[in-house]
Design a protein around this motif. Structure first.
Motif, PDB file in Angstrom:
ATOM      1  N   MET A   1      29.551  49.169  43.844  1.00 25.59           N
ATOM      2  CA  MET A   1      31.133  49.392  43.365  1.00 25.59           C
ATOM      3  C   MET A   1      31.145  50.949  42.924  1.00 25.59           C
ATOM      4  SD  MET A   1      33.821  46.363  42.588  1.00 25.59           S
ATOM      5  CE  MET A   1      34.396  46.335  42.045  1.00 25.59           C
TER       6      MET A   1
ATOM      7  N   ASN B   1      31.510  52.203  45.856  1.00 25.70           N
ATOM      8  CA  ASN B   1      32.524  52.603  46.714  1.00 25.70           C
ATOM      9  C   ASN B   1      33.991  52.900  46.582  1.00 25.70           C
ATOM     10  OD1 ASN B   1      31.741  51.025  48.309  1.00 25.70           O
ATOM     11  ND2 ASN B   1      31.981  48.948  47.815  1.00 25.70           N
ATOM     12  N   ILE B   2      34.007  53.103  44.660  1.00 27.29           N
ATOM     13  CA  ILE B   2      35.271  53.994  43.994  1.00 27.29           C
ATOM     14  C   ILE B   2      35.152  55.137  44.380  1.00 27.29           C
ATOM     15  CG2 ILE B   2      36.367  54.241  41.741  1.00 27.29           C
ATOM     16  CD1 ILE B   2      35.556  51.515  41.158  1.00 27.29           C
TER      17      ILE B   2
ATOM     18  N   ASN C   1      42.918  36.536  38.583  1.00 30.55           N
ATOM     19  CA  ASN C   1      43.292  37.078  38.038  1.00 30.55           C
ATOM     20  C   ASN C   1      44.169  37.158  36.740  1.00 30.55           C
ATOM     21  OD1 ASN C   1      42.304  39.708  39.724  1.00 30.55           O
ATOM     22  ND2 ASN C   1      44.344  39.717  41.091  1.00 30.55           N
TER      23      ASN C   1
ATOM     24  N   LEU D   1      42.812  47.030  34.818  1.00 23.57           N
ATOM     25  CA  LEU D   1      41.511  46.556  35.366  1.00 23.57           C
ATOM     26  C   LEU D   1      41.100  45.816  36.819  1.00 23.57           C
ATOM     27  CD1 LEU D   1      38.595  45.107  32.520  1.00 23.57           C
ATOM     28  CD2 LEU D   1      38.624  47.258  34.139  1.00 23.57           C
TER      29      LEU D   1
ATOM     30  N   ILE E   1      42.876  47.876  39.284  1.00 25.47           N
ATOM     31  CA  ILE E   1      41.147  48.351  40.413  1.00 25.47           C
ATOM     32  C   ILE E   1      40.603  47.486  40.914  1.00 25.47           C
ATOM     33  CG2 ILE E   1      39.413  49.824  40.174  1.00 25.47           C
ATOM     34  CD1 ILE E   1      40.305  50.654  36.946  1.00 25.47           C
ATOM     35  N   TRP E   2      40.498  46.620  40.613  1.00 31.62           N
ATOM     36  CA  TRP E   2      39.575  45.952  42.161  1.00 31.62           C
ATOM     37  C   TRP E   2      40.992  44.952  42.923  1.00 31.62           C
ATOM     38  CZ3 TRP E   2      38.494  42.958  36.434  1.00 31.62           C
ATOM     39  CH2 TRP E   2      38.891  42.071  36.229  1.00 31.62           C
ATOM     40  N   ASN E   3      41.831  44.510  42.317  1.00 27.05           N
ATOM     41  CA  ASN E   3      42.946  44.089  43.835  1.00 27.05           C
ATOM     42  C   ASN E   3      43.042  45.371  44.807  1.00 27.05           C
ATOM     43  OD1 ASN E   3      43.486  41.827  42.277  1.00 27.05           O
ATOM     44  ND2 ASN E   3      45.333  42.329  42.017  1.00 27.05           N
TER      45      ASN E   3
ATOM     46  N   ILE F   1      40.947  47.465  45.843  1.00 30.43           N
ATOM     47  CA  ILE F   1      40.241  48.210  46.591  1.00 30.43           C
ATOM     48  C   ILE F   1      39.750  46.286  47.143  1.00 30.43           C
ATOM     49  CG2 ILE F   1      36.795  47.910  46.815  1.00 30.43           C
ATOM     50  CD1 ILE F   1      36.999  49.077  44.071  1.00 30.43           C
ATOM     51  N   LEU F   2      39.284  45.356  47.164  1.00 27.92           N
ATOM     52  CA  LEU F   2      39.596  43.798  47.096  1.00 27.92           C
ATOM     53  C   LEU F   2      40.557  43.889  48.998  1.00 27.92           C
ATOM     54  CD1 LEU F   2      38.895  41.621  44.408  1.00 27.92           C
ATOM     55  CD2 LEU F   2      37.681  41.902  47.028  1.00 27.92           C
TER      56      LEU F   2
END
Length: 134
Positions: A1, A4-5, A91, A119, A122-124, A126-127
Motif C-alpha cells: 500500500m 502504491n501511494i 466508509n 483517511l 486517501i483510500w477512496n 486509490i480505490l
C-alpha cells in the motif's frame, strides 16, 4: 500500500486526477450542505429526511462527476455505481465507529471526524482509481 501511494505521488496524471477529485469532493460537500439547509429551512423537511435526501443527491452527483471528469473510466456505469455505493456504506460504518472510538479515548469529536475524513479521502482516491472507475 505504501509503495502504491509513493507511485501515485510521483505520477503527474495521478496528481491531476487527485486535484480534480478534491475539487469535486469539496464542491459536492458544499452542495450537500446547501441542499440540507434548503430542505430544512425552505421546504421544512425534518432533520433526518433533509440529511438523507441531501446526502443521496450529493453522493449521486459526486459519483457522476468523478466518473466523468476525474477518472473518466470506461468501466460499466452500473458496476461502478454498485462498487461506489458499497464503498460509501463501508466508509460510513468505518467513520461512525472510528469517531466514537476516538472520542471514547478523549479525542475531540471534530478532530476525530477530520482524521477519518482524511483517511477516507486517501483510500477512496486509490480505490476509485484502481477499482471503481477502472
Amino acid at each position: 500500500m505504501i509503495n502504491n501511494i509513493k507511485k501515485l505521488i510521483k505520477n503527474k496524471e495521478a496528481q491531476k486526477q487527485f486535484i480534480k477529485y478534491l475539487l469535486i469532493g469539496g464542491s459536492t460537500a458544499v452542495f450537500e450542505l446547501m441542499l440540507y439547509a434548503f430542505f430544512r429551512k425552505v421546504i421544512r423537511f425534518d432533520l433526518t429526511l433533509s440529511n438523507v435526501t441531501a446526502v443521496a443527491i450529493a453522493t449521486l452527483l459526486n459519483f457522476i462527476l468523478n466518473k466523468g471528469v476525474a477518472f473518466k473510466g470506461s468501466s460499466n456505469f452500473f458496476h461502478s455505481l454498485i462498487l461506489y455505493i458499497i464503498l460509501f456504506c463501508l466508509n460510513t460504518i468505518f467513520s461512525t465507529y472510528a469517531i466514537a472510538l476516538m472520542v471514547q479515548y478523549g479525542v475531540l469529536d471534530i478532530l476525530a471526524k477530520l482524521i477519518t475524513m482524511a483517511l477516507i479521502t486517501i483510500w477512496n482516491f486509490i480505490l476509485y482509481r484502481k477499482v471503481i472507475f477502472k
